[in-house]
Each structure stands twice: as C-alpha cells, then as structure tokens.
Write a protein that holds these residues in place. Structure first.
Motif, PDB file in Angstrom:
ATOM      1  N   ASN A 167      -4.170 -13.624   8.847  1.00 44.31           N
ATOM      2  CA  ASN A 167      -5.369 -13.192   9.572  1.00 44.31           C
ATOM      3  C   ASN A 167      -6.380 -12.581   8.620  1.00 44.31           C
ATOM      4  N   THR A 168      -7.625 -12.544   9.077  1.00 41.66           N
ATOM      5  CA  THR A 168      -8.687 -11.853   8.343  1.00 41.66           C
ATOM      6  C   THR A 168      -9.371 -10.904   9.298  1.00 41.66           C
ATOM      7  N   LEU A 169      -9.382  -9.625   8.937  1.00 42.57           N
ATOM      8  CA  LEU A 169     -10.111  -8.619   9.695  1.00 42.57           C
ATOM      9  C   LEU A 169     -11.445  -8.426   8.978  1.00 42.57           C
ATOM     10  N   LYS A 170     -12.548  -8.674   9.676  1.00 44.63           N
ATOM     11  CA  LYS A 170     -13.881  -8.559   9.086  1.00 44.63           C
ATOM     12  C   LYS A 170     -14.491  -7.233   9.521  1.00 44.63           C
ATOM     13  N   ALA A 171     -14.511  -6.277   8.588  1.00 44.39           N
ATOM     14  CA  ALA A 171     -15.001  -4.927   8.894  1.00 44.39           C
ATOM     15  C   ALA A 171     -16.477  -4.813   8.523  1.00 44.39           C
ATOM     16  N   LYS A 172     -17.257  -4.294   9.477  1.00 43.42           N
ATOM     17  CA  LYS A 172     -18.706  -4.168   9.329  1.00 43.42           C
ATOM     18  C   LYS A 172     -19.103  -2.699   9.431  1.00 43.42           C
ATOM     19  N   PRO A 173     -20.362  -2.370   9.125  1.00 42.90           N
ATOM     20  CA  PRO A 173     -20.803  -0.975   9.232  1.00 42.90           C
ATOM     21  C   PRO A 173     -20.499  -0.372  10.600  1.00 42.90           C
ATOM     22  N   GLY A 174     -19.947   0.841  10.561  1.00 44.56           N
ATOM     23  CA  GLY A 174     -19.573   1.533  11.792  1.00 44.56           C
ATOM     24  C   GLY A 174     -18.135   1.317  12.201  1.00 44.56           C
ATOM     25  N   ASP A 175     -17.450   0.366  11.570  1.00 42.98           N
ATOM     26  CA  ASP A 175     -16.046   0.115  11.892  1.00 42.98           C
ATOM     27  C   ASP A 175     -15.155   1.138  11.197  1.00 42.98           C
ATOM     28  N   ARG A 209       0.850  -1.187   0.000  1.00 51.11           N
ATOM     29  CA  ARG A 209       0.000   0.000   0.000  1.00 51.11           C
ATOM     30  C   ARG A 209       0.891   1.243   0.000  1.00 51.11           C
ATOM     31  N   PRO A 210       0.666   2.202  -0.921  1.00 45.82           N
ATOM     32  CA  PRO A 210       1.594   3.331  -1.078  1.00 45.82           C
ATOM     33  C   PRO A 210       1.460   4.438  -0.038  1.00 45.82           C
ATOM     34  N   ARG A 211       0.335   4.500   0.693  1.00 48.39           N
ATOM     35  CA  ARG A 211       0.150   5.582   1.676  1.00 48.39           C
ATOM     36  C   ARG A 211      -0.792   5.115   2.780  1.00 48.39           C
ATOM     37  N   TYR A 212      -0.856   5.896   3.833  1.00 51.47           N
ATOM     38  CA  TYR A 212      -1.760   5.606   4.946  1.00 51.47           C
ATOM     39  C   TYR A 212      -3.197   5.923   4.549  1.00 51.47           C
ATOM     40  N   ALA A 213      -4.142   5.252   5.197  1.00 52.86           N
ATOM     41  CA  ALA A 213      -5.554   5.572   4.976  1.00 52.86           C
ATOM     42  C   ALA A 213      -6.361   5.149   6.193  1.00 52.86           C
ATOM     43  N   ILE A 214      -7.496   5.824   6.357  1.00 53.01           N
ATOM     44  CA  ILE A 214      -8.500   5.385   7.325  1.00 53.01           C
ATOM     45  C   ILE A 214      -9.792   5.212   6.546  1.00 53.01           C
ATOM     46  N   MET A 215     -10.549   4.193   6.912  1.00 55.04           N
ATOM     47  CA  MET A 215     -11.768   3.858   6.199  1.00 55.04           C
ATOM     48  C   MET A 215     -12.897   3.666   7.192  1.00 55.04           C
ATOM     49  N   LEU A 216     -14.043   4.240   6.882  1.00 57.04           N
ATOM     50  CA  LEU A 216     -15.265   4.010   7.658  1.00 57.04           C
ATOM     51  C   LEU A 216     -16.189   3.172   6.800  1.00 57.04           C
ATOM     52  N   ILE A 217     -16.561   2.002   7.301  1.00 58.27           N
ATOM     53  CA  ILE A 217     -17.506   1.149   6.583  1.00 58.27           C
ATOM     54  C   ILE A 217     -18.910   1.698   6.842  1.00 58.27           C
ATOM     55  N   ILE A 218     -19.616   2.025   5.767  1.00 60.76           N
ATOM     56  CA  ILE A 218     -20.967   2.571   5.880  1.00 60.76           C
ATOM     57  C   ILE A 218     -22.003   1.457   5.782  1.00 60.76           C
ATOM     58  N   GLN A 219     -21.801   0.571   4.811  1.00 60.49           N
ATOM     59  CA  GLN A 219     -22.768  -0.510   4.577  1.00 60.49           C
ATOM     60  C   GLN A 219     -22.029  -1.712   4.024  1.00 60.49           C
ATOM     61  N   GLY A 220     -22.483  -2.909   4.381  1.00 60.55           N
ATOM     62  CA  GLY A 220     -21.877  -4.127   3.874  1.00 60.55           C
ATOM     63  C   GLY A 220     -20.692  -4.574   4.702  1.00 60.55           C
ATOM     64  N   ARG A 221     -19.903  -5.495   4.142  1.00 62.18           N
ATOM     65  CA  ARG A 221     -18.750  -6.008   4.869  1.00 62.18           C
ATOM     66  C   ARG A 221     -17.556  -6.119   3.939  1.00 62.18           C
ATOM     67  N   ILE A 222     -16.397  -5.780   4.486  1.00 60.98           N
ATOM     68  CA  ILE A 222     -15.134  -5.929   3.765  1.00 60.98           C
ATOM     69  C   ILE A 222     -14.213  -6.775   4.632  1.00 60.98           C
ATOM     70  N   ASP A 223     -13.667  -7.836   4.040  1.00 58.72           N
ATOM     71  CA  ASP A 223     -12.683  -8.668   4.731  1.00 58.72           C
ATOM     72  C   ASP A 223     -11.293  -8.272   4.250  1.00 58.72           C
ATOM     73  N   PHE A 224     -10.414  -7.946   5.197  1.00 59.23           N
ATOM     74  CA  PHE A 224      -9.033  -7.618   4.881  1.00 59.23           C
ATOM     75  C   PHE A 224      -8.186  -8.840   5.227  1.00 59.23           C
ATOM     76  N   GLU A 225      -7.658  -9.512   4.202  1.00 57.34           N
ATOM     77  CA  GLU A 225      -6.910 -10.749   4.398  1.00 57.34           C
ATOM     78  C   GLU A 225      -5.426 -10.489   4.154  1.00 57.34           C
ATOM     79  N   ASP A 226      -4.601 -10.833   5.153  1.00 56.31           N
ATOM     80  CA  ASP A 226      -3.157 -10.613   4.988  1.00 56.31           C
ATOM     81  C   ASP A 226      -2.375 -11.917   4.922  1.00 56.31           C
ATOM     82  N   GLY A 227      -3.069 -13.019   4.707  1.00 54.35           N
ATOM     83  CA  GLY A 227      -2.402 -14.313   4.632  1.00 54.35           C
ATOM     84  C   GLY A 227      -2.546 -15.085   5.922  1.00 54.35           C
TER      85      GLY A 227
END
Length: 198
Positions: free
Chosen positions: A62-70, A42-60
C-alpha cells in the motif's frame, strides 16, 4: 473503511492509556529523496504532522499519501519507505518520537490519524518542537508537553466523533436537511463540518 476507523480508535486508545517517554521532537525539511525502514524496522513510535508538501509512505502493498494537515502514526517495528515528493514542492513536517512502556500496534504500516488537523493540534506540535528536545532530555516538562500534545490529538478525535454522531442522528431524522442547517445545529461552520467528515 470500518477496519481503518477501528484501527485509528485502537491507536488513539493506546495513546490515551499507556505511559510514554519522549525521544525527540523535530521540524524536518526535505528537498526530495527517500528514507527507508524496509530492511531495518522503525525503532520507536512516532507521530508526524505534515506542514507542507507530500510524503508517500510505501510498505510494499500500500501507499499512504500524506498531505498538509495530515497526522500520521508511525508504528514501532514497521517496515516502509518514506518518499518525499519534491516535484510537488518543498516538504516540511513535525516529527515526534517516543517510547512506550507497553508495545502496541507493533509492525503495522503507517496510519493516518487525521486529515485537516485543527490549528490547536498544529500549535501543540509547533510549541513542543520549539522546545528543541533531543534524545538526552527526559525532563518532566518534556514528558508533560508530550502528554499535552497527545491529549490535544485525542480530544480532536472526540470532537470529530461527537459531530459525526450528531450529524448521523440528524440525517436519520430528516435526510433532506441542508448542510447549513446541520452546521447551525452542531454549532460549527459549514467548512468545519465538511472537514470533520473528510
């Protein structure tokens, strides 16, 4: 658990004590698929707010499961794949990217800073994104709005920490105390109290 809490505190302290340059702030809409930083960091820092749905961040590992409000911190130099779980519905998020004058937490995996972000944080994200800043813009207003967003996030952490410290003190004095009594003493609703501990 304490390692995660200490890591979040370290990230929040770095957000409080470094100088940042905004890159872009966007509202994203995903219908599924993946976005990968597995081969290229990833080329730069970021912060993300999940509004709706789910995003799984997989690093090999671990899996971080981000939900609305995260609110998820995406470190510069991290390797992961974002999987947009369309089978659970459409996905919307706010993504704010920035550069830092000092590198910190480089190469870590994505980290959840908060669950159930307050309406103040959601409003700050929305307001910042609505300004439609892009990579060419580096105005003082843009930078100021980024700092206001970061300040809102950091203050939410302070409020949660104060509530948690107060509740610990109350429980140490009386472990039979009811949740409704704790909420009343802390001047917070029962649902707000539960969210602080989630």
């Amino acid at each position: 658990m304490w390692m995660v809490i200490n890591l979040v505190e370290k990230i929040l302290n770095n957000l409080k004590n470094n100088n940042f340059t905004p890159v872009h702030a966007i509202k994203q809409h995903w219908l599924g698929g993946k976005y990968s930083y597995k081969n290229t960091p990833r080329p730069r820092y970021a912060i993300m707010l999940i509004i709706q749905g789910r995003i799984d961040f997989e690093d090999g590992d671990n899996t971080l499961k981000a939900k609305p409000g995260d609110i998820v911190f995406l470190p510069k130099g991290s390797h992961y794949e974002a999987v947009f779980r369309a089978e659970l519905g459409e996905i919307y998020d706010y993504l704010v990217s920035f550069e830092s004058d000092k590198d910190f937490c480089v190469g870590l995996s994505p980290v959840t800073l908060f669950k159930n972000a307050s309406s103040d944080i959601a409003d700050a994200f929305e307001k910042y994104v609505k300004e439609n800043y892009d990579t060419e813009s580096n105005s003082l207003k843009n930078r100021g709005m980024l700092y206001l967003l970061l300040d809102t996030i950091i203050n939410q952490n302070k409020e949660n920490k104060n509530i948690i410290d107060n509740v610990k003190d109350l429980l140490n004095k009386n472990d039979n105390i009811k949740i409704s009594e704790i909420a009343k003493i802390c001047h917070i609703s029962e649902s707000g109290l539960r969210k602080s501990f989630k």
